[in-house]
Design a protein around this motif. Structure first.
Motif, PDB file in Angstrom:
ATOM      1  N   GLU A   1       4.395  66.953  -7.059  1.00 56.66           N
ATOM      2  CA  GLU A   1       2.971  67.931  -6.956  1.00 56.66           C
ATOM      3  C   GLU A   1       3.343  68.796  -8.563  1.00 56.66           C
ATOM      4  OE1 GLU A   1       2.595  70.222  -3.749  1.00 56.66           O
ATOM      5  OE2 GLU A   1       0.975  71.666  -4.551  1.00 56.66           O
ATOM      6  N   ARG A   2       4.521  69.047  -8.708  1.00 54.53           N
ATOM      7  CA  ARG A   2       4.805  70.014  -9.911  1.00 54.53           C
ATOM      8  C   ARG A   2       4.296  69.109 -11.255  1.00 54.53           C
ATOM      9  NH1 ARG A   2      10.132  71.085  -9.243  1.00 54.53           N
ATOM     10  NH2 ARG A   2      10.538  69.818 -11.042  1.00 54.53           N
TER      11      ARG A   2
ATOM     12  N   TYR B   1       6.450  57.938 -14.199  1.00 52.91           N
ATOM     13  CA  TYR B   1       6.349  56.323 -13.981  1.00 52.91           C
ATOM     14  C   TYR B   1       6.512  56.021 -12.475  1.00 52.91           C
ATOM     15  CZ  TYR B   1       4.171  56.088 -18.707  1.00 52.91           C
ATOM     16  OH  TYR B   1       3.846  56.302 -19.637  1.00 52.91           O
ATOM     17  N   HIS B   2       7.305  56.709 -12.071  1.00 56.96           N
ATOM     18  CA  HIS B   2       7.809  56.227 -10.523  1.00 56.96           C
ATOM     19  C   HIS B   2       6.770  56.796  -9.613  1.00 56.96           C
ATOM     20  CE1 HIS B   2      10.246  55.494  -7.018  1.00 56.96           C
ATOM     21  NE2 HIS B   2       9.842  56.663  -6.756  1.00 56.96           N
ATOM     22  N   TYR B   3       6.186  58.027  -9.900  1.00 53.28           N
ATOM     23  CA  TYR B   3       5.110  58.462  -8.919  1.00 53.28           C
ATOM     24  C   TYR B   3       3.783  58.132  -9.327  1.00 53.28           C
ATOM     25  CZ  TYR B   3       8.642  61.952  -7.464  1.00 53.28           C
ATOM     26  OH  TYR B   3       9.685  62.394  -6.839  1.00 53.28           O
TER      27      TYR B   3
ATOM     28  N   HIS C   1       7.586  69.760 -19.379  1.00 56.14           N
ATOM     29  CA  HIS C   1       6.695  70.912 -18.734  1.00 56.14           C
ATOM     30  C   HIS C   1       7.029  70.996 -17.370  1.00 56.14           C
ATOM     31  CE1 HIS C   1       3.196  73.399 -17.428  1.00 56.14           C
ATOM     32  NE2 HIS C   1       3.637  74.035 -18.651  1.00 56.14           N
ATOM     33  N   ALA C   2       7.067  69.845 -16.647  1.00 50.40           N
ATOM     34  CA  ALA C   2       7.403  70.156 -15.032  1.00 50.40           C
ATOM     35  C   ALA C   2       8.888  69.928 -14.819  1.00 50.40           C
ATOM     36  CB  ALA C   2       6.774  68.954 -14.399  1.00 50.40           C
TER      37      ALA C   2
ATOM     38  N   PRO D   1       6.378  66.424   2.060  1.00 52.12           N
ATOM     39  CA  PRO D   1       6.359  66.837   0.865  1.00 52.12           C
ATOM     40  C   PRO D   1       7.892  66.732   0.223  1.00 52.12           C
ATOM     41  CG  PRO D   1       6.171  68.645   2.017  1.00 52.12           C
ATOM     42  CD  PRO D   1       6.419  67.414   3.059  1.00 52.12           C
ATOM     43  N   SER D   2       8.536  65.518   0.636  1.00 54.37           N
ATOM     44  CA  SER D   2       9.979  65.565   0.189  1.00 54.37           C
ATOM     45  C   SER D   2      10.517  65.724  -1.103  1.00 54.37           C
ATOM     46  CB  SER D   2      10.592  64.296   0.703  1.00 54.37           C
ATOM     47  OG  SER D   2      10.025  63.119   0.052  1.00 54.37           O
TER      48      SER D   2
END
Lengths: 194, 194
Positions: free
Chosen positions: A10-11, A45-47, A36-37, A4-5
């Motif tokens: 996740e946020r 768009y990266h994730y 919001h995060a 979880p680097s």
DNA sequence: GCTTGGCTATAGCGCTCGTCATAGTCTAGC
DNA sequence: GCTAGACTATGACGAGCGCTATAGCCAAGC
């Protein structure tokens, strides 16, 4: 999940689930989600290179699995306790948000249009419902409910809770959820004593 | 029919209810609404000068009252018949649309954000739910159900049906609605024989 | 040290949104 | 026939959307 680097990811997903549960899928923009995060727009768009649909899908799964964890834990004390915890969970969500939040899974199920192909987010919603029903059904079976009634009973629990959450939002009152809780408790108890 | 002076207006409202039930409130634009009802865009602002919110509110009321009419008629034959008709109505909607349509009242309840003031459309949704519950409760009382259980029972019926409609959409299956129908029938029957 | 690659920052694309304004058309009543 | 008022047609407005491109940052690995 050995790495979880990047807590950002996740946020973003958790924030998306929360925002969708409050305002619906279409009214929630990726820009708002990122803000919001506290993540930059580019990161979303990266994730989630497939865009908004992918993010929505993961948000639904995230919310669905969160419920699964609670349900699995509380059902160890029996179906009545599990159902009670299921209701309490939603009761808390609704009350803590002052009737502004509902269920993101339901929101997606209602909004996402089944076009030519079923959108992944809608499929994820179906899977969430299925998994909740399955857990309830397993617990009912283990505690001796009539096998012929079990699937329908589990479906009734999920359907009535989802409907009640939406009704609470509209009415600005927790009453529907409490009424459903009371009726379901009687019903489940009766289904086990036979 | 006697040719109401402006059939456009009602066509727009009915079309809005239909579109909202399929794609949700926010994903339904006034332009699409007008096109779907074969009315010019300008007409929508002529008939609904307060804009989209007013149109959504009237659409919710329209849908709510359509259900009220069916319910009032079918409940004359008793609560079991009424609940069965209630279920059948939604079953038809879902199946005829090939799982593309749900309940517009639920859609608004889930999407409309309770901001500072409760939006009129959300209030209309609450009123629709209330009126359905009231009709069911009246019928239950007339047929001798336990008065202490009546409001909660009526709420359970409405909540579970609304939830089941959404679940059917997600799962692309009519099963949840049928399961809920079967459970509710047993439950109502038991509530009347006592 | 320097390169590599995961992440961020910023700007912009084309599009559609809700809404408004204005000019045109139709129709009922005098 | 004419006028008034109900409806339609058309186009534009600013804003926000999903999404892409590109350049910069910055820690880890050689």
């Amino acid at each position: 999940m050995a790495k979880p680097s990047t807590p950002s990811r996740e946020r973003i997903v958790a924030g998306a689930a929360d925002m969708i549960s409050r305002r619906g899928l279409n009214a929630t923009s990726i820009r708002e989600l990122a803000k919001h995060a506290r993540a930059p727009l580019g990161s979303t768009y990266h994730y989630f290179p497939e865009g908004k649909g992918q993010l929505a899908t993961e948000a639904v799964r995230y919310a669905g699995e969160a419920v699964v964890r609670v349900l699995r834990r509380e059902l160890e004390a029996g179906p009545v306790a599990g159902v009670r915890a299921f209701l309490t969970l939603w009761r808390g969500n609704v009350l803590e948000s002052d009737f502004r939040a509902g269920c993101p899974v339901l929101a997606v199920a209602v909004e996402e249009p089944p076009a030519d192909e079923t959108p992944p987010a809608l499929a994820a919603a179906a899977e969430a419902f299925d998994s909740w029903e399955q857990l309830l059904a397993d617990a009912l079976r283990e505690h001796g409910a009539d096998p012929a009634q079990i699937p329908a009973l589990a479906a009734l629990v999920v359907a009535s809770v989802e409907g009640a959450v939406a009704m609470c939002r509209a009415k600005h009152s927790i009453q529907p959820l409490d009424q459903v809780a009371q009726q379901l408790e009687v019903l489940i108890t009766a289904a086990l004593d036979r």
